[in-house]
Design an enzyme around this catalytic site. Structure first.
Site, PDB file in Angstrom:
ATOM      1  N   ARG A 181     -13.225  42.793   4.285  1.00 34.96           N
ATOM      2  CA  ARG A 181     -14.114  42.479   5.409  1.00 34.96           C
ATOM      3  C   ARG A 181     -14.643  43.797   5.985  1.00 34.96           C
ATOM      4  O   ARG A 181     -13.898  44.736   6.230  1.00 34.96           O
ATOM      5  CB  ARG A 181     -13.340  41.741   6.488  1.00 34.96           C
ATOM      6  CG  ARG A 181     -14.224  41.483   7.685  1.00 34.96           C
ATOM      7  CD  ARG A 181     -13.433  41.305   8.941  1.00 34.96           C
ATOM      8  NE  ARG A 181     -14.327  41.100  10.062  1.00 34.96           N
ATOM      9  CZ  ARG A 181     -13.981  41.348  11.318  1.00 34.96           C
ATOM     10  NH1 ARG A 181     -12.795  41.846  11.591  1.00 34.96           N
ATOM     11  NH2 ARG A 181     -14.825  41.148  12.279  1.00 34.96           N
ATOM     12  N   GLU A 205     -12.874  32.528   7.481  1.00 39.99           N
ATOM     13  CA  GLU A 205     -13.599  33.705   7.001  1.00 39.99           C
ATOM     14  C   GLU A 205     -12.956  34.286   5.745  1.00 39.99           C
ATOM     15  O   GLU A 205     -13.651  34.774   4.851  1.00 39.99           O
ATOM     16  CB  GLU A 205     -13.635  34.766   8.121  1.00 39.99           C
ATOM     17  CG  GLU A 205     -14.556  34.372   9.257  1.00 39.99           C
ATOM     18  CD  GLU A 205     -14.201  35.030  10.573  1.00 39.99           C
ATOM     19  OE1 GLU A 205     -13.188  34.642  11.187  1.00 39.99           O
ATOM     20  OE2 GLU A 205     -14.942  35.922  11.000  1.00 39.99           O
ATOM     21  N   ASN A 227      -8.522  42.875   5.546  1.00 41.11           N
ATOM     22  CA  ASN A 227      -9.285  43.148   6.764  1.00 41.11           C
ATOM     23  C   ASN A 227      -8.579  44.299   7.465  1.00 41.11           C
ATOM     24  O   ASN A 227      -7.573  44.104   8.133  1.00 41.11           O
ATOM     25  CB  ASN A 227      -9.317  41.897   7.649  1.00 41.11           C
ATOM     26  CG  ASN A 227     -10.082  42.129   8.943  1.00 41.11           C
ATOM     27  OD1 ASN A 227     -10.565  43.228   9.205  1.00 41.11           O
ATOM     28  ND2 ASN A 227     -10.180  41.096   9.746  1.00 41.11           N
ATOM     29  N   ARG A 247     -14.495  41.310  27.033  1.00 42.32           N
ATOM     30  CA  ARG A 247     -15.858  41.860  27.097  1.00 42.32           C
ATOM     31  C   ARG A 247     -16.694  41.085  28.111  1.00 42.32           C
ATOM     32  O   ARG A 247     -16.612  39.859  28.187  1.00 42.32           O
ATOM     33  CB  ARG A 247     -16.541  41.782  25.736  1.00 42.32           C
ATOM     34  CG  ARG A 247     -15.887  42.639  24.679  1.00 42.32           C
ATOM     35  CD  ARG A 247     -16.710  42.603  23.382  1.00 42.32           C
ATOM     36  NE  ARG A 247     -15.892  43.022  22.265  1.00 42.32           N
ATOM     37  CZ  ARG A 247     -15.793  42.360  21.117  1.00 42.32           C
ATOM     38  NH1 ARG A 247     -16.475  41.244  20.914  1.00 42.32           N
ATOM     39  NH2 ARG A 247     -15.026  42.816  20.165  1.00 42.32           N
TER      40      ARG A 247
END
Ligand code: ADP
Length: 396
Positions: A87, A381, A9, A237
Site C-alpha cells: 500500500r 483494502e 502496509n 483532524r
C-alpha cells in the site's frame, strides 16, 4: 499453482501485513508489527483461531520482515507466496492504477514523498526491505490516490494561482481510493449492475474520513484534497476550516507552521471538540452518559458529514445508492441515522431496524421504503491490493 499474496502496509513505526489467497479471497494470516525502532517493538498476528504477540528482538523494519518470514515458514505459507502488494498513500498524478515495482516506480514514489512526507518514506522502507528479503518475487504498489485520478479539473483545482499547481503540484488528490474502488465494485455486484454503469456517493468513515462521488464507476470528486486534512471532521483532524485560521493562529498565537499542522492534524476533530477521545465508540458511550463535549463532537461530525454527502451528490449525478464503510460507517448505526436524518429532503431515509442490524461485519441495505437505497459495505483494502498484485504478477 501459487496463489497467495503478501500484502504490506508499512508506516514509520508499524508494518501491517496480510497473506491473502487471490483465488479464494481468504486471508490466511493477518498481523501487525508495531512500535518499530523502539525497545518495545512487537509482532501480533492472527491465523485462524490462533492469536499471538511476540517481542521483536530486532525492532527495525527489516527485523519485522525477517520475523514475518519466520512466521510464514512456520505456517507453511512461505512457498505459497506468489507476489507482494504494497500500500502506498500518495502516487501524485503519476499513478492512475497499481503497478509492478521497479527502479523507475521507486523513484516516482520518492518524488511524491514531498506530498506525503509522513507516509511515502515509510512505504519506501517497506518496499526496499521487501525487495531485499524476497528477491525473486514480483512486487506491486497500490496507491490511495490512484482511483481519484479520474476527477475532472473543476473538482481538483484549488482557486489559487496556477503556478502553484504547475510548479508544486498543489491540487486536490483525494485518498481512501482503494477502499472506494472495492466498496463501489461490491455495491455494483450487490445491485447486479456492471461497475462502469453504477453511480454512488460513498462515505468512508474511519479514524480518517472522507466522502467520494463515483459516477459510472469513476471517481469524480472527493472531500480530501492535497492532504488528508480537508473535508470531514475526523478522529483527530479538523477537516475543513477557514483558511484564514492559519494566518490568525500565526499572528494572534505566534504559532509556527509545524505547530498549526500538528494542532489541526493531531489535536482537533472528535478529540479536540470532545476534549475526551478521538474514538467514536467511546464518544457514543460518553454522550449517552451525558458528556456534553462528546455530544457536541458527534453532532458536528454528523452535520458536516451530511453537508458533504449532499455536496458529493452534485458531482455524482443520479445515484444507485448511498454507501457507508470504514470502522464508523460499518458499525455506528447512530452516526448513519443522524447523518441521513439531515438528508430527508434529498430523498434519503433510514429504516431503524435494518440500520440497527448492520454492525460488526454485517452489511446490507438500511434504507426505508421509498428512500434512495442506502447500503453498508465492509471495506477490504487488503483484498483489493492482493487482487491488483495478483493480476499484475500474472498469478490469476
Ligand atoms: P482506520 O481509519 O484507522 O482504519 P477504522 O476504519 O478501524 O480506522 O475505524 C475506527 C473508528 O471506528 C473508531 O472511531 C472507532 O470508534 C469506530 N468504531 C468501531 N466500532 C464501532 C462501533 N461499534 N460503534 C461506533 N464506532 C465504532
Amino acid at each position: 499453482m501459487k496463489t497467495c499474496i503478501l500484502v504490506i502496509n508499512c508506516g514509520s513505526s508499524s508494518l501491517k501485513f496480510a497473506v491473502i489467497d487471490a483465488l479464494t479471497r481468504q486471508a490466511h494470516l493477518t498481523g501487525l508489527a508495531e512500535r518499530l525502532n523502539d525497545a518495545s517493538a512487537s509482532l501480533t498476528f492472527r491465523q485462524g483461531e490462533t492469536r499471538d504477540t511476540r517481542p521483536l528482538e530486532d525492532g527495525t523494519h527489516a527485523g519485522a520482515l525477517h520475523a514475518l518470514i519466520g512466521l510464514l515458514e512456520q505456517a507453511g505459507l512461505l512457498p505459497q507466496i506468489a507476489a507482494i502488494g504494497h500500500r502506498v498513500v500518495h502516487g501524485g498524478e503519476h499513478f492512475q492504477a497499481s503497478v509492478l515495482i521497479d527502479e523507475a516506480v521507486i523513484a516516482q514514489i520518492e518524488k511524491c514523498a514531498k506530498l506525503a512526507p509522513l507516509h511515502n518514506p515509510a512505504h519506501l522502507i517497506g518496499i526496499r526491505t521487501a525487495l531485499e528479503c524476497f528477491p525473486g518475487l514480483p512486487q506491486a504498489a497500490t496507491f490511495d490516490t490512484a482511483f481519484h485520478q479520474t476527477m475532472p479539473e473543476h473538482a481538483y483545482y484549488y482557486a489559487v494561482p496556477m503556478a502553484l499547481y504547475r510548479e508544486h503540484g498543489v491540487r486536490r488528490y483525494g485518498f481512501h481510493g482503494t477502499s472506494y474502488r472495492y466498496v463501489s465494485q461490491e455495491a455494483a455486484r450487490i445491485l447486479d449492475k456492471p461497475p462502469q454503469e453504477a453511480s454512488f456517493v460513498c462515505a468512508h468513515l474511519g479514524n480518517g474520513a472522507s466522502v467520494a462521488a463515483i459516477r459510472q464507476g469513476k471517481s469524480v470528486d472527493t472531500t480530501m484534497g492535497l492532504t488528508p486534512l480537508e473535508g470531514l471532521v475526523m478522529g483527530t483532524r479538523s477537516g475543513d476550516v477557514d483558511p484564514g485560521l492559519f494566518g490568525h493562529l500565526a499572528n494572534e498565537c505566534g504559532m509556527t507552521a509545524q505547530e498549526i499542522n500538528d494542532l489541526l492534524n493531531k489535536r482537533s476533530g472528535l478529540l479536540g471538540l470532545s476534549g475526551l477521545s478521538s474514538d467514536c465508540r467511546e464518544l457514543e458511550q460518553a454522550a449517552a452518559e451525558g458528556h456534553e463535549g462528546a455530544r457536541i463532537a458527534l453532532e458536528k461530525f454528523c452535520y458536516r458529514l451530511a453537508k458533504h454527502l449532499a455536496g458529493q451528490l452534485v458531482a455524482a449525478g443520479p445515484i444507485d445508492a448511498l454507501l457507508f464503510t470504514g470502522g464508523i460507517g460499518e458499525n455506528s448505526a447512530w452516526v448513519r441515522a443522524r447523518a441521513v436524518a439531515w438528508l430527508e429532503h434529498f430523498g434519503f431515509r433510514v429504516d431503524a431496524s435494518a440500520n440497527a442490524v448492520c454492525v460488526r461485519g454485517q452489511g446490507g441495505f438500511i434504507h426505508a421504503e421509498g428512500s434512495t437505497p442506502i447500503l453498508v459495505i465492509n471495506t477490504n483494502e487488503e483484498l483489493m491490493i492482493a487482487l491488483d498484485a495478483a493480476a499484475l504478477a500474472g498469478v490469476l
